[in-house]
Design an enzyme around this catalytic site. Sequence first.
Site, PDB file in Angstrom:
ATOM      1  N   CYS A 154       8.687  -9.839  -4.910  1.00  0.00           N
ATOM      2  CA  CYS A 154       8.457  -8.690  -4.314  1.00  0.00           C
ATOM      3  C   CYS A 154       7.377  -8.839  -3.187  1.00  0.00           C
ATOM      4  O   CYS A 154       6.336  -9.454  -3.445  1.00  0.00           O
ATOM      5  CB  CYS A 154       7.885  -7.712  -5.544  1.00  0.00           C
ATOM      6  SG  CYS A 154       7.427  -6.113  -4.728  1.00  0.00           S
ATOM      7  N   CYS A 193      11.617  -6.910   2.465  1.00  0.00           N
ATOM      8  CA  CYS A 193      11.548  -6.483   1.126  1.00  0.00           C
ATOM      9  C   CYS A 193      12.486  -6.893   0.499  1.00  0.00           C
ATOM     10  O   CYS A 193      13.728  -6.965   1.234  1.00  0.00           O
ATOM     11  CB  CYS A 193      11.608  -4.879   1.172  1.00  0.00           C
ATOM     12  SG  CYS A 193      11.877  -4.028  -0.245  1.00  0.00           S
TER      13      CYS A 193
END
Length: 262
Positions: free
Chosen positions: A73, A187
């Site tokens: 992440c 992302c």
Amino acid sequence: MSDSILIFDSGVGGLSILTEVRKALPGVHIRYLMDSEMFPYGIRADGLLAERIVSVCKAAVSSFSPSMLVLACNTASTLALSQLREALELPVVGVVPAIRVAGEHCRRTDNLCFGLLATPATVSRSYTQALIDDFASDCRIERLGCSELVDLAEQHIAGVDTRAALHGLIGNWLAQHPHMRHVVLGCTHFPLLRDELELLWPEIHWIDSGAAVARQSARVFRGIADEDNSLSCNWTGTQEPEAVKRFLSQLGPLKDAGRLLV
Ligand code: DGL
């Protein structure tokens, strides 16, 4: 300690990293963990989020004893990677936006402008700015922080055709920068939309960090890599992530699945 890899994200995004790690280390047990209770990370306050990331990862490491953790992440890595490394006694590989690679592509093609598409948190982090200063200070970077795109990737994994919504969310931004030919997917959720992105905007080169993270994971992994090709799935929220379990089952046998209480 088992020879397994724990891959962690807020939601489904880490599956884009897991797919690459799986290719690099096909015989290693992988456990996927999503902090669905706190999803989405990209709109949370920094202090609360950093504490949460450390406590979820600590709980998972003590329950499952993996030999390595991949923090799959960008929002979490650009905030809490060093804190996590201090808190845990195992190797931690992070994921940060592929700014360096984008800068190299831009220089090669003589077009010193690229896009950075990430969560609102990642586009404004000082960690991200430091990457830009170090590796792409000669480039003009158009940033778009878009949390709705994270939700779209969650829907896409569940089988929804998200092309129209995707066009609605980033079409204008791309149209405003017509000579931009490289866009960093900063992302881990966004590479899951790659098929639709490529269909809608074939002229853009979409750059993500998946393959680089997989190479780094293979370098760091110290266990036996040809023993167990099964997968496991854990989550923190109350809802069972059926789509994620289906995704994992297509990659190998799903050994166990269950909620992690933090
Ligand atoms: N997948 C995550 C990332 O790479 C975060 C998505 C979110 O929870 O906002 O940034």
